[in-house]
Design an enzyme around this catalytic site. Structure first.
Site, PDB file in Angstrom:
ATOM      1  N   LYS A  37      15.940  62.976  52.205  1.00 42.71           N
ATOM      2  CA  LYS A  37      15.249  62.162  51.201  1.00 42.71           C
ATOM      3  C   LYS A  37      14.919  60.765  51.729  1.00 42.71           C
ATOM      4  O   LYS A  37      13.858  60.222  51.419  1.00 42.71           O
ATOM      5  CB  LYS A  37      16.074  62.069  49.919  1.00 42.71           C
ATOM      6  CG  LYS A  37      17.343  61.254  50.027  1.00 42.71           C
ATOM      7  CD  LYS A  37      18.055  61.177  48.689  1.00 42.71           C
ATOM      8  CE  LYS A  37      19.333  60.375  48.793  1.00 42.71           C
ATOM      9  NZ  LYS A  37      19.116  58.970  49.168  1.00 42.71           N
ATOM     10  N   THR A  38      15.820  60.170  52.529  1.00 44.54           N
ATOM     11  CA  THR A  38      15.546  58.828  53.051  1.00 44.54           C
ATOM     12  C   THR A  38      14.321  58.856  53.967  1.00 44.54           C
ATOM     13  O   THR A  38      13.487  57.946  53.943  1.00 44.54           O
ATOM     14  CB  THR A  38      16.770  58.285  53.809  1.00 44.54           C
ATOM     15  OG1 THR A  38      17.909  58.323  52.946  1.00 44.54           O
ATOM     16  CG2 THR A  38      16.537  56.855  54.264  1.00 44.54           C
ATOM     17  N   ASP A  41      15.043  55.043  44.985  1.00 39.43           N
ATOM     18  CA  ASP A  41      15.998  55.976  45.595  1.00 39.43           C
ATOM     19  C   ASP A  41      17.139  56.243  44.610  1.00 39.43           C
ATOM     20  O   ASP A  41      17.453  55.398  43.763  1.00 39.43           O
ATOM     21  CB  ASP A  41      16.543  55.359  46.885  1.00 39.43           C
ATOM     22  CG  ASP A  41      17.296  56.368  47.737  1.00 39.43           C
ATOM     23  OD1 ASP A  41      17.192  57.584  47.475  1.00 39.43           O
ATOM     24  OD2 ASP A  41      17.998  55.934  48.671  1.00 39.43           O
ATOM     25  N   GLU A  42      17.766  57.423  44.712  1.00 33.78           N
ATOM     26  CA  GLU A  42      18.921  57.796  43.869  1.00 33.78           C
ATOM     27  C   GLU A  42      18.605  57.552  42.388  1.00 33.78           C
ATOM     28  O   GLU A  42      19.402  56.978  41.640  1.00 33.78           O
ATOM     29  CB  GLU A  42      20.162  56.988  44.278  1.00 33.78           C
ATOM     30  CG  GLU A  42      20.571  57.114  45.729  1.00 33.78           C
ATOM     31  CD  GLU A  42      21.234  58.461  46.048  1.00 33.78           C
ATOM     32  OE1 GLU A  42      21.249  59.346  45.165  1.00 33.78           O
ATOM     33  OE2 GLU A  42      21.731  58.624  47.176  1.00 33.78           O
ATOM     34  N   ARG A  66      29.328  68.006  51.344  1.00 33.51           N
ATOM     35  CA  ARG A  66      29.665  67.013  52.379  1.00 33.51           C
ATOM     36  C   ARG A  66      29.922  67.699  53.722  1.00 33.51           C
ATOM     37  O   ARG A  66      29.911  67.043  54.767  1.00 33.51           O
ATOM     38  CB  ARG A  66      30.924  66.215  52.008  1.00 33.51           C
ATOM     39  CG  ARG A  66      30.880  65.373  50.735  1.00 33.51           C
ATOM     40  CD  ARG A  66      29.648  64.517  50.639  1.00 33.51           C
ATOM     41  NE  ARG A  66      28.601  65.200  49.887  1.00 33.51           N
ATOM     42  CZ  ARG A  66      27.326  64.856  49.875  1.00 33.51           C
ATOM     43  NH1 ARG A  66      26.919  63.842  50.603  1.00 33.51           N
ATOM     44  NH2 ARG A  66      26.447  65.522  49.162  1.00 33.51           N
TER      45      ARG A  66
END
Length: 722
Positions: A34-35, A218-219, A592
């Protein structure tokens, strides 16, 4: 230039980057890049001439994320990124208020109060207003004020139907007036003041709407109501709001985050473009399949399914331990083996739902000589509530311990102010004596404190160490202090209570492991463990953290520990009948891991210094069996039959070769509790009208009768190796 920018993007990422200038929602799954999409979108808009660098507003939730975005942009485009509006909500609002301080009714050099400064200002104000700080704890008042502002409310807008709340509103109003007089703002004020500035000043609002044609967030799932309203003001009717987020990773409701903002965005901005980034570049297939299967049980999802073109990888390893100590011992041995195989310790994370769970893990790691650091938190014996409890014990053991006395003389608050403590210290210096001796002669509330310590010493004389601990926590007022916390502070207080309960368990384990089980020996042990060097950032060391702290991170190997019903999912969520956020938390934990994932749980766990028997987490039962490799034999149903009047099921737990002997059989009371939990899990909710339990050789039978139905008997085979 565009071709080089877009090279390496998958079709969905490229579609998101090349979207026309309209509002969009990008559902970006864990590890889906996403970044990169967000940064490339900005570079694409600038390089194609759709916007100038000064016409972009990009909002992140951390300064670290903002800096990373700027660094990536600098590498992509030959532009000066220094003046670009890329930052956190607080950072961007501060910048806007600095530029328009007169319109915002602020001095040019207004200062920002951090959390500690804000608390000090509230304490000073409450003292001037003669507000009882026991009835209205300053920290609770701080959360009330900040929480109200984050909802977009000033003091006069807060509903106050009772005298207690009205008094809090009065403090809120006077606090705002005090900050205005002094030319200071707190963090929540930055956003509220900026929102109010734009809302009432049409010319200024239109200026920024004309400037920022492209707003990227973002987020987005972590935004609170006021942050969303601020974004809506800036977007206006024609600007493009490019929101990137993942509703499956919304885990901060306790901080005010509103996952419903994503649905509101779709409605308010008439969003036609919802692009799902589902290709994961982090984890092997089995890990993603487990995450997908788990989160599919949640309601009202926007919906997506993670996949990878990498191979399936290893099955997820599941370990059922006899006790929490056995669980920690297993984890230590697995970590040692991973290290021998060449996996760096820094590539391994131990995750837990509650901070209190770290104590057993830390003890095992220290004993094994494995370096670790607690990420985003303190080691067990360094936590505030643990230091308070140990200070009571230290002072009981040695009244000459001035540091211990100063720590607890007014905690919990008992009306001994700073001036009284200064007078006590002056008296001790004048008579060349300890603070304790000076306190005994001081009279009033100070001498009453001496009486509390003396009564604790007298009442615990000759008691076993865990009982000393339990008595002191109860009668010092520490437990009541945290139990009485309300509002936003209640969640933190619950964690502190869990840590205090774990301190009792720590004492019980210490007695079991050491010949000298005196209070003096335990205090030495606690000091030595707290003094163990925590690994620095440059050292190869394990990461210990809560699942909340793990969001945004990734590791080669992840251990998710304590997967027991009531622990993960947490009992509060079970009681409230809302498991969706807990399941999202488990989803975050699973995703994770890149290569190897362990799920561990214990049949018994030390709580409050006593052995408690638990059941495997419902989340583990939601994972497909083919994805799991049970290192210990599976907890299974042996037989089921119905003779027309009674249904019987035997649940057998096979231990195989466990690292230690199984615990003692459960008492009839524990047997009944275990059986009741199994009853509800297997047969659904209902009213238990009659029960009986018995236990011998680790085998218990519990009989239940639900209102309006036939008898149900559960023969629960427990703790018997087969």
């Amino acid at each position: 230039m565009n071709s080089s920018l877009l090279s390496g993007l998958n079709p969905e990422q490229r579609a998101a980057v090349e979207l026309p200038a309209r509002s969009a929602l990008i559902l970006a799954g864990a590890g889906s890049g996403k970044t990169r999409v967000l940064t490339t979108r900005i570079a694409y808009l600038i390089s194609t001439g759709q916007v100038s660098p000064s016409g972009v507003l990009a909002v992140t939730f951390t300064n670290k994320a903002a800096k990373e975005m700027v660094t990536r942009l600098s590498a992509m485009l030959p532009i000066n990124t220094r003046g670009m509006w890329i930052g956190t909500f607080h950072g961007l609002c501060n910048r806007m208020l600095r530029a328009h301080h007169r319109e915002a009714n602020l001095p040019q050099t207004f200062q920002i109060l951090d959390s500690g400064d804000q608390l000090s200002a509230i304490k000073r104000l409450m003292k001037a207003m003669n507000v009882d700080d026991e009835k209205y704890p300053p920290r609770e008042m701080q959360h009330f004020i900040s929480g109200s502002k984050e909802q977009g409310l000033r003091a006069h807008e807060v509903d106050a139907y009772d005298p207690y709340t009205r008094r809090k509103v009065e403090v809120f109003a006077e606090y705002d007036a005090q900050c205005q007089r002094e030319g200071v703002v707190d963090f929540s004020e930055l956003l509220l003041r900026c929102y109010e500035l734009l809302a009432r000043n049409q010319a200024l609002r239109e200026h920024y709407q004309d400037r920022f044609k492209h707003i990227l967030v973002d987020e987005f799932q972590d935004t609170n109501p006021l942050q969303y309203r601020w974004l809506k003001l800036l977007a206006g009717q024609s600007n493009a709001l490019f929101a990137v987020g993942d509703d499956d990773q919304s885990i901060y409701a306790f901080r005010g985050a509103n996952v419903g903002n994503m649905q509101e965005l779709l409605r308010d901005f008439h969003v036609e473009s919802v692009i799902k980034l589902e290709q994961n570049y982090r984890s092997h297939g089995n890990i993603l399949d487990a995450a997908n299967a788990l989160i599919a049980n949640n309601r009202e999802r926007l919906g997506k399914n993670l996949w990878t073109d990498a191979d399936k990888g290893e099955q997820i390893r599941v370990y059922e331990a006899g006790t929490d100590v056995d669980e920690a011992a297993f984890i230590v041995e697995e970590i040692k083996q991973l290290h021998r195989e060449g996996v760096h310790l820094t590539e391994v994370a131990l995750l837990y739902r509650s901070n209190a769970q770290s104590r057993v893990l830390e003890h095992a790691l220290v004993s094994a000589g494995l370096s670790y650091r607690v990420y985003g938190g303190l080691r067990f014996f360094e936590r505030q509530e643990i230091k308070h409890a140990l200070a009571y014990l230290r002072l009981m053991e040695n009244t000459d311990d001035d540091n211990a006395l100063l720590r607890i003389i007014n905690f919990p608050t008992r009306g001994i102010g700073a001036r009284s403590i200064e007078q006590l210290q002056e008296a001790a210096r004048q008579y060349n004596t300890t603070l304790w001796d000076a306190a005994a002669r001081a009279g009033g509330k100070v001498t009453a404190f001496v009486g509390i310590i003396e009564s604790l010493r007298s009442a615990t004389k000759g008691l076993p160490l865990p009982e000393i601990m339990e008595h002191v926590l109860e009668h010092s007022g520490l437990v009541a202090h945290y139990q009485n916390e309300t509002g936003a502070k209640k969640r933190e207080a619950q964690e502190r209570l869990e840590n205090l309960n774990e301190l009792i368990s720590s004492a019980a384990l210490f007695v079991h492991e050491n010949e000298d089980d005196s209070l003096t020996a335990f205090l030495s042990h606690a000091t030595l463990e707290s003094g163990e060097h925590q690994a620095g950032d440059s050292e190869d060391a394990l990461h210990l953290m809560t699942v909340h702290a793990a969001k945004g991170l990734e590791f080669h190997t992840v251990f998710i520990t304590g997967l027991e019903e009531g622990l993960f999912p947490h009992q509060n969520s079970i009681d409230n009948g809302d498991l969706d956020e807990e399941r999202r938390l488990m989803y975050v934990a699973i995703t994770r891991a890149r290569r190897r994932l362990y799920l561990t749980f214990a049949q018994s766990r030390m709580l409050h210094g006593q052995t408690h028997y638990g059941l495997v987490s419902s989340f583990l039962r939601e994972l497909p069996e083919e994805l799991l490799h049970w290192i210990t034999p599976r907890f299974t149903a042996r037989k089921t039959f119905d003779n027309g009047r009674r249904e019987t099921q035997s649940y057998v737990s096979a231990f195989g070769n466990t690292p230690s002997m199984p615990p003692a059989p459960p008492s009839p009371k524990s047997a009944w509790r275990i059986g009741q939990q199994v009853f509800h899990q297997k047969f659904g909710e209902g009213t238990v009208t009659d029960t009986e339990g018995s236990g011998n050789e680790g085998r218990v039978q519990v009989n239940f009768k639900r209102a309006g139905s036939k008898w149900l008997a559960l023969e629960y085979a427990k703790l018997t190796p087969i």
